[in-house]
Design a protein around this motif. Structure first.
Motif, short mmCIF file in Angstrom:
data_model
loop_
_atom_site.label_atom_id
_atom_site.label_comp_id
_atom_site.label_asym_id
_atom_site.label_seq_id
_atom_site.Cartn_x
_atom_site.Cartn_y
_atom_site.Cartn_z
N TYR A 84 0.96 -1.17 0.00
CA TYR A 84 0.06 0.00 0.10
C TYR A 84 0.88 1.11 -0.08
CZ TYR A 84 -2.66 3.75 2.01
OH TYR A 84 -3.23 5.08 2.13
N VAL A 85 0.71 2.12 -0.94
CA VAL A 85 1.33 3.28 -0.76
C VAL A 85 0.68 4.56 -0.40
CG1 VAL A 85 2.61 4.95 -2.51
CG2 VAL A 85 2.22 2.83 -3.30
N HIS A 86 1.09 5.05 0.85
CA HIS A 86 0.59 6.36 1.34
C HIS A 86 1.39 7.53 0.75
CE1 HIS A 86 0.00 9.48 4.38
NE2 HIS A 86 -1.06 9.38 4.07
N ASP A 87 0.47 8.37 0.34
CA ASP A 87 0.96 9.72 -0.35
C ASP A 87 0.94 10.77 0.83
OD1 ASP A 87 1.78 11.65 -2.13
OD2 ASP A 87 -0.06 11.68 -3.33
N THR A 183 1.25 0.87 -13.46
CA THR A 183 0.12 -0.17 -12.82
C THR A 183 -1.16 0.63 -12.63
OG1 THR A 183 0.71 0.32 -10.55
CG2 THR A 183 1.96 -1.58 -11.71
N PRO A 184 -2.21 -0.08 -12.20
CA PRO A 184 -3.51 0.89 -11.95
C PRO A 184 -3.36 1.68 -10.64
CG PRO A 184 -3.96 -1.25 -12.58
CD PRO A 184 -2.44 -1.39 -12.46
N SER A 185 -2.75 1.35 -9.78
CA SER A 185 -2.41 1.98 -8.55
C SER A 185 -1.70 3.24 -8.75
CB SER A 185 -2.21 1.28 -7.43
OG SER A 185 -0.61 1.13 -7.44
N LEU A 186 -0.57 3.07 -9.57
CA LEU A 186 0.17 4.40 -9.92
C LEU A 186 -0.62 5.37 -10.71
CD1 LEU A 186 3.76 4.95 -10.60
CD2 LEU A 186 2.15 5.60 -12.40
N ARG A 187 -1.55 4.96 -11.61
CA ARG A 187 -2.26 5.76 -12.46
C ARG A 187 -3.36 6.30 -11.53
NH1 ARG A 187 -2.01 6.21 -18.03
NH2 ARG A 187 -0.20 4.99 -18.63
N GLY A 188 -3.77 5.60 -10.35
CA GLY A 188 -4.69 6.20 -9.55
C GLY A 188 -4.24 7.27 -8.63
N ALA A 192 -5.27 11.16 -8.39
CA ALA A 192 -5.78 11.76 -7.26
C ALA A 192 -5.36 13.23 -7.13
CB ALA A 192 -5.59 10.82 -6.05
N ARG A 193 -4.14 13.43 -8.06
CA ARG A 193 -3.37 14.70 -7.54
C ARG A 193 -4.10 15.90 -8.57
NH1 ARG A 193 3.07 13.93 -7.08
NH2 ARG A 193 3.14 12.16 -5.39
N LEU A 200 2.03 12.30 -14.34
CA LEU A 200 2.81 11.21 -14.92
C LEU A 200 3.97 11.46 -15.54
CD1 LEU A 200 -0.12 8.89 -16.59
CD2 LEU A 200 1.30 8.15 -14.72
N GLU A 201 4.04 12.54 -16.32
CA GLU A 201 5.24 13.30 -16.91
C GLU A 201 6.10 13.39 -15.89
OE1 GLU A 201 5.99 13.26 -19.97
OE2 GLU A 201 4.10 12.38 -20.15
N GLU A 202 5.71 13.81 -14.49
CA GLU A 202 6.74 14.12 -13.40
C GLU A 202 7.42 12.89 -13.06
OE1 GLU A 202 4.36 17.79 -11.40
OE2 GLU A 202 4.89 16.19 -10.33
N PHE A 203 6.52 11.81 -12.99
CA PHE A 203 6.96 10.43 -12.58
C PHE A 203 8.13 9.86 -13.67
CE2 PHE A 203 2.70 9.00 -10.06
CZ PHE A 203 3.07 9.85 -9.23
N LYS A 204 7.63 10.07 -14.87
CA LYS A 204 8.44 9.58 -15.85
C LYS A 204 9.80 10.44 -15.89
CE LYS A 204 4.85 8.68 -19.22
NZ LYS A 204 4.23 8.98 -20.50
N SER A 205 9.92 11.75 -15.71
CA SER A 205 11.08 12.47 -15.54
C SER A 205 12.23 11.86 -14.65
CB SER A 205 10.80 13.86 -15.76
OG SER A 205 10.31 14.29 -14.32
#
Ligand code: NAD
Length: 246
Positions: A84-87, A183-188, A192-193, A200-205
């Protein structure tokens, strides 16, 4: 002949994402896969796949894990994938969130390994345990991943400790430390942001390879660690992060 022919491969979090990719790849490699997840709906999509049997299991529930383990007469490979990932930072993490994160990400490994390690020992043939950590752990920090990083650092420590304690029983323990995986949770989390494309671009960079990993790219590593190809490998954490920790 598959790389896992005839091996009994038990895993958690097989309903989606990395766990599902691993379940499908393990079955293609000839394993008898027992695919579990807390979510019976997503798990249903694996029903009917040759070599895969599905079971609903909450790995953070001690009694459920005990019952489940009793129903498995033999095991060769255990992949503890659920997480589980808590943000949030420390100040966003109340005690309930802290405990929930540690229960799902760490205590579940304690439950699963406490049940399955004695089986590996009894079987004498040994086995392979692969635990899902993350590059966000003791390896590197990421903003707003306070309790998550703490849990995944614990997974790395627990994995090394068990590897040393049970090396004489031919049980190998390794952990996998991915960067951002599509994965679905990463896209979720991106959705949420508020601005998913920007997030997603930030994650990729952050990945030096400039993209997210595909779940199959992580599955290849898990299959290697599960198989006899890695028979001289134990007690290690494997970083697979598109270069984000360079
Ligand atoms: P996901 O987050 O998309 O799916 C998680 C799966 O775990 C779901 O099917 C869910 O039902 C299941 N699950 C949650 N709680 C459970 C419980 N108590 N018992 C059993 N199953 C439970 O999957 P993912 O993104 O592929 O992540 C899988 C693992 O990989 C997690 O441990 C995660 O922390 C780790 N990881 C993911 C990434 C990433 O970028 N996606 C990066 C590093 C590490």
């Amino acid at each position: 002949m598959g790389r896992l022919n005839g091996k009994v491969f038990v895993l958690s979090a097989a309903g989606q994402g990395i766990g599902r990719a691993v379940a499908l790849m393990a079955a293609r490699e000839g394993a008898k896969v027992i695919a579990t997840d807390i979510n019976g709906e997503t798990l249903k999509e694996l029903n009917g796949v040759e070599g895969i049997e599905t079971r609903v299991l909450d790995v953070a529930n001690k009694e459920a894990v005990e019952q489940f383990a009793k129903s498995i007469p033999h095991i060769d490979i255990l992949f503890n994938c659920a997480g589980y990932v808590h943000d949030g930072t420390l100040l966003d993490c109340d005690e309930k969130t802290w405990d929930f994160s540690f229960n799902v990400n760490v205590k579940s490994l304690y439950y699963m390994c406490s049940q399955f390690v004695p089986k590996f020992i009894e079987q004498v043939t040994g086995g392979s345990v692969v635990n899902m950590a993350s590059v966000v752990s003791s390896i590197k920090a990421k903003q707003s991943r306070c309790v998550y990083a703490a849990t995944k650092a614990a997974v790395i420590g627990l994995t090394k400790s068990m590897a040393l304690d049970f090396v004489g029983h031919k049980i190998r323990f390794n952990s996998v430390c991915p960067g951002a995986v599509d994965t679905p949770s990463l896209r979720g989390r991106a959705a949420a942001r508020g601005d998913p494309e920007k997030t997603l671009e930030e994650f990729k960079s952050r990945q030096r390879l400039g993209r997210l990993a595909d779940a199959d790219e992580i599955a290849y590593l898990v299959i290697y660690l599960a198989s006899d190809e890695s028979s001289f490998v134990t007690g290690q954490e494997f970083i697979i992060d598109g270069g984000s920790s360079m």
